[in-house]
Enzyme design. Structure first.
Site, PDB file in Angstrom:
ATOM      1  N   SER A  89      -6.311   6.327   4.797  1.00 34.59           N
ATOM      2  CA  SER A  89      -5.879   4.659   4.843  1.00 34.59           C
ATOM      3  C   SER A  89      -7.151   4.050   5.468  1.00 34.59           C
ATOM      4  O   SER A  89      -8.068   4.561   6.302  1.00 34.59           O
ATOM      5  CB  SER A  89      -4.699   4.564   5.800  1.00 34.59           C
ATOM      6  OG  SER A  89      -4.912   5.017   7.085  1.00 34.59           O
ATOM      7  N   THR A 110       0.441  -3.057  11.179  1.00 32.59           N
ATOM      8  CA  THR A 110      -0.347  -3.016  10.133  1.00 32.59           C
ATOM      9  C   THR A 110       0.418  -3.793   9.068  1.00 32.59           C
ATOM     10  O   THR A 110       0.989  -3.102   8.182  1.00 32.59           O
ATOM     11  CB  THR A 110      -0.515  -1.588   9.421  1.00 32.59           C
ATOM     12  OG1 THR A 110      -0.939  -0.828  10.574  1.00 32.59           O
ATOM     13  CG2 THR A 110      -1.352  -1.615   8.207  1.00 32.59           C
ATOM     14  N   GLU A 169       6.649   5.174   7.674  1.00 36.73           N
ATOM     15  CA  GLU A 169       6.359   6.176   7.030  1.00 36.73           C
ATOM     16  C   GLU A 169       7.310   7.350   7.320  1.00 36.73           C
ATOM     17  O   GLU A 169       7.310   7.791   8.456  1.00 36.73           O
ATOM     18  CB  GLU A 169       4.925   6.439   7.116  1.00 36.73           C
ATOM     19  CG  GLU A 169       3.941   5.609   6.363  1.00 36.73           C
ATOM     20  CD  GLU A 169       2.515   5.508   6.656  1.00 36.73           C
ATOM     21  OE1 GLU A 169       1.843   4.960   5.989  1.00 36.73           O
ATOM     22  OE2 GLU A 169       1.973   6.275   7.733  1.00 36.73           O
ATOM     23  N   LYS A 224       3.888  -6.818   3.806  1.00 37.42           N
ATOM     24  CA  LYS A 224       3.813  -5.253   3.708  1.00 37.42           C
ATOM     25  C   LYS A 224       3.626  -4.692   4.719  1.00 37.42           C
ATOM     26  O   LYS A 224       3.164  -5.249   5.846  1.00 37.42           O
ATOM     27  CB  LYS A 224       2.783  -5.431   2.637  1.00 37.42           C
ATOM     28  CG  LYS A 224       1.209  -5.638   3.158  1.00 37.42           C
ATOM     29  CD  LYS A 224       0.553  -4.726   3.746  1.00 37.42           C
ATOM     30  CE  LYS A 224       0.638  -3.303   3.496  1.00 37.42           C
ATOM     31  NZ  LYS A 224      -0.526  -2.589   4.289  1.00 37.42           N
ATOM     32  N   THR A 269       0.725  -0.960   0.108  1.00 33.81           N
ATOM     33  CA  THR A 269      -0.074   0.006   0.109  1.00 33.81           C
ATOM     34  C   THR A 269       0.796   1.271   0.117  1.00 33.81           C
ATOM     35  O   THR A 269       1.409   1.549  -1.050  1.00 33.81           O
ATOM     36  CB  THR A 269      -1.078  -0.012   1.118  1.00 33.81           C
ATOM     37  OG1 THR A 269      -0.382   0.009   2.442  1.00 33.81           O
ATOM     38  CG2 THR A 269      -1.911  -1.151   1.135  1.00 33.81           C
ATOM     39  N   ASN A 288       0.561  11.193   6.075  1.00 29.15           N
ATOM     40  CA  ASN A 288      -0.580  10.905   6.698  1.00 29.15           C
ATOM     41  C   ASN A 288      -1.730  11.892   6.601  1.00 29.15           C
ATOM     42  O   ASN A 288      -2.841  11.670   7.265  1.00 29.15           O
ATOM     43  CB  ASN A 288      -0.189  10.280   8.174  1.00 29.15           C
ATOM     44  CG  ASN A 288       0.148   8.881   8.146  1.00 29.15           C
ATOM     45  OD1 ASN A 288      -0.597   7.959   7.475  1.00 29.15           O
ATOM     46  ND2 ASN A 288       1.587   8.825   8.429  1.00 29.15           N
TER      47      ASN A 288
END
Lengths: 409, 409
Positions: free
Chosen positions: B409, B199, B281, B188, B162, B404
């Site tokens: 998401s 996640t 991230e 992932k 993603t 973000n």
């Protein structure tokens, strides 16, 4: 620190006009503890007979001044008292050296004011782990004690700032038995803000006459509904201190039955707490999170704080994105009771989720309009019971990163 | 989503050369669930007799596919099995609709492969709270089942991404009783990463023959030392899934006594877990936090995670600032046992704090040099007992905010 951050867009238009509280005088000085060209020490002298109550950080690594205040609070002395505060250095994690620095400052203040050292309460805020240059503060004691002024509270609010972008003050007047009593408070705090007292210093003064145990219980109960319900970044300071001094100068006695006074005191505390959140490092949005329908009030608080501390929720708000999926995520991870298929969520007046599924009435446009405002209201109903909690936070922005990747706090 | 984030500076030089695992075939397709111009569905077919074990998010709001996997795992069927995964939509918080979508996908896969539906495990990752357009996936089932290829694992790793900036793979070979067995895994995960499974979607395959309960206990124990020891942002996904399939194609039986196999499996899991953190991230630094001397292992973990999740610690690392005061703060707020005056802290080999005070040998320059590296080692000794824990995280940067505040998401 890397320059002064810009004024928070959520800052009030002006510092409020705080009333003079009989029995309290203030002085400030430029001691050069760390900052140059600004005041960094404030002294408050409290009249004989003043009751002093306090609430402190529960950190296991709390600072020397906090430990000193905690040892003194409740001593119930009747002589004059004092509060001395410096910004720029928190005197935390400074070992025996830190204890000696605190004692040097309180002893010098006691001597300058002619009061007992056990009645001098001190706070330090700023960088952790560096020796406090206490001689710079004690060198200013004569200047401070000679400059005491009943009208000095606004200057005091400025002297205690660190990364704050504006000074914080709030006040109330309340009638008790037909006579007016006054309350005025100041606070500092911007980052390292989380429950169990934020990275905050708060000083509140009233001319009411209140027995110390009564004042302590009023302050503790109100702190649980105000300062302990805010969070900027989930980080808890080693220095958090709230002191509340009741001088009795009004001659009006207040007891635990005077709910109007308790409410007014809570109003001042909530106002200051909100001002701290609105000055949260990098904040562009003020966010209220109200949780209802939880299995208990404690569960409601756990859910509310899980939402308020979620980096993904806070960045979505910064991006003006009504990303309710992240609210679901934060409820799910909190550990408190939740049933996915009973969960409902609102942004402002717009219901986005209804019992575990996107609300039929959901309008992305209406939600987007709410998200563009400076004040964001999020409501979550768990559908399980009668537990409720309301907490306040701010968004997580590039400003927070800029301030904290450079500033050594 | 607002464009593709740049490749993480911590990315490995290349995707590793993963071995073919006998008994597993892969296919991918462009179903257009959400993304355009890239693969977003992967199918893995597992030979008859394959044991499948799983570890899942403990979120109270977990997704429909997670609940479906949890219901099926342990069913101990002996026929062929399958794993089908889509990216772009997590099918989480989608009510009855979500259950039906999951069933539609698993039923279509079972039919296309001629296997029992109870042996089809599915995962979905991406946006929460939007209906999964499952017909786009089922429409590709004939294409997928016709394209199965034993060498397709690298393509599978790409299809499940993603916000990941690179695909993640790891492998090991281990000798069991003189015969070689192989392990290969893909993962992932990038944001919404925290303990209790991040996640993350993780799929690990081995040609060893392992009874399902034995495989489950190996995987669960190893997860506690790998995937449950990483955090990017303290946020926990509603979709976390780790599936481990042992096909038995090597003919080599592995039991709970084969510690070399368990270690090799843990090595693959730790490698994948570290790759997830390195793709955190906005990450620019990979951070290991080792806590020793705690009152218990559980306390050590609480302290380590409090440090790893502190926004102030993570921003200091982003700023290459050896701000050990923030480590003190994070230990103090964690709630686990600590004594300020016994606490010692190291950055790399440099001791910065010694029993509650700045270390006499402390060199700001040596510390600064360590902070400029891409791999940051923080060690904290509590001085209380024998409890230890090691966790891994990344720094908190402007990149995290950019990703973000825009991406839903």
């Amino acid at each position: 620190m890397g320059g002064t951050p810009p004024l928070s867009p959520l800052a009030p238009a002006a510092f409020p006009d705080l009333p003079v509280i009989g029995g309290v005088e203030f002085a400030t000085a430029q001691a050069g503890v760390k900052y140059k060209g600004r005041t960094d020490v404030m002294l408050a002298r409290l009249a004989p007979g003043t009751s002093v109550a306090g609430v402190f950080t529960r950190s296991a690594t709390r600072s020397a001044p906090v430990l000193d205040c905690q040892a003194k609070i409740g001593g119930d002395g009747t002589g004059a008292a004092a509060i001395i505060v410096n910004s720029g250095n928190s005197n935390a994690f400074t070992g025996r050296n830190g204890v000696e620095s605190t004692r040097a400052v309180t002893t010098a203040a006691a001597k300058a004011l002619g009061i007992e050292e056990s009645r001098v309460f001190s706070s330090s805020t700023g960088v952790i782990g560096e020796p406090l240059p206490h001689d710079r503060i004690t060198a200013k004691m004569a200047e401070l004690s000679g400059a005491l002024d009943a009208g000095g509270i606004a200057a005091a609010a400025r002297a205690i700032m660190t990364t704050d972008t504006y000074p914080k003050g709030a006040a109330a007047e309340v009638s008790v038995g037909g006579q007016v009593v006054k309350i005025a408070g100041i606070a500092k705090g911007s980052g390292m803000i989380a429950p169990d007292m934020a990275t905050m210093l708060v000083y509140i003064f009233t001319d009411a006459a209140i027995d110390r145990p009564v004042l302590q219980s009023m302050v503790s109960a109100n702190a649980d509904l105000t300062f302990n319900c805010i969070t900027v970044d989930s980080d808890t300071s080693t220095s958090d201190t709230l002191l509340c001094a009741a001088t009795g100068a009004s001659g009006v006695r207040v007891t635990e039955k005077d709910t109007a006074f308790i409410d007014a005191l809570r109003g001042v505390m909530l106002d200051l707490a909100h001002q701290v959140v609105k000055d949260g490092e990098g904040a562009t949005k003020f966010v209220q999170i109200a949780v209802t329908g939880a299995a208990s009030d404690a569960d409601a608080r756990v859910h509310a704080m899980s939402i308020a501390n979620s980096p993904l929720v806070k960045t979505a708000i910064a991006g003006e994105d009504a990303n309710w999926g992240r609210i679901v995520m934060a409820v799910g991870k909190s550990g408190a009771a939740a049933d996915r298929d009973l969960l409902s969520i609102w942004f402002g007046d717009e219901q986005v989720a209804d019992k575990g599924w996107r609300a039929p009435s959901y309008s992305e446009e209406a939600c987007a309009a709410h998200m563009k405002g400076e004040e964001i209201d999020i409501r979550v109903d768990l559908g399980l019971g009668g537990g409720t909690a309301t907490v306040w936070t701010c968004d997580l922005t590039h400003g927070y990163i800029s301030i904290n990747a450079d500033y050594r706090s």
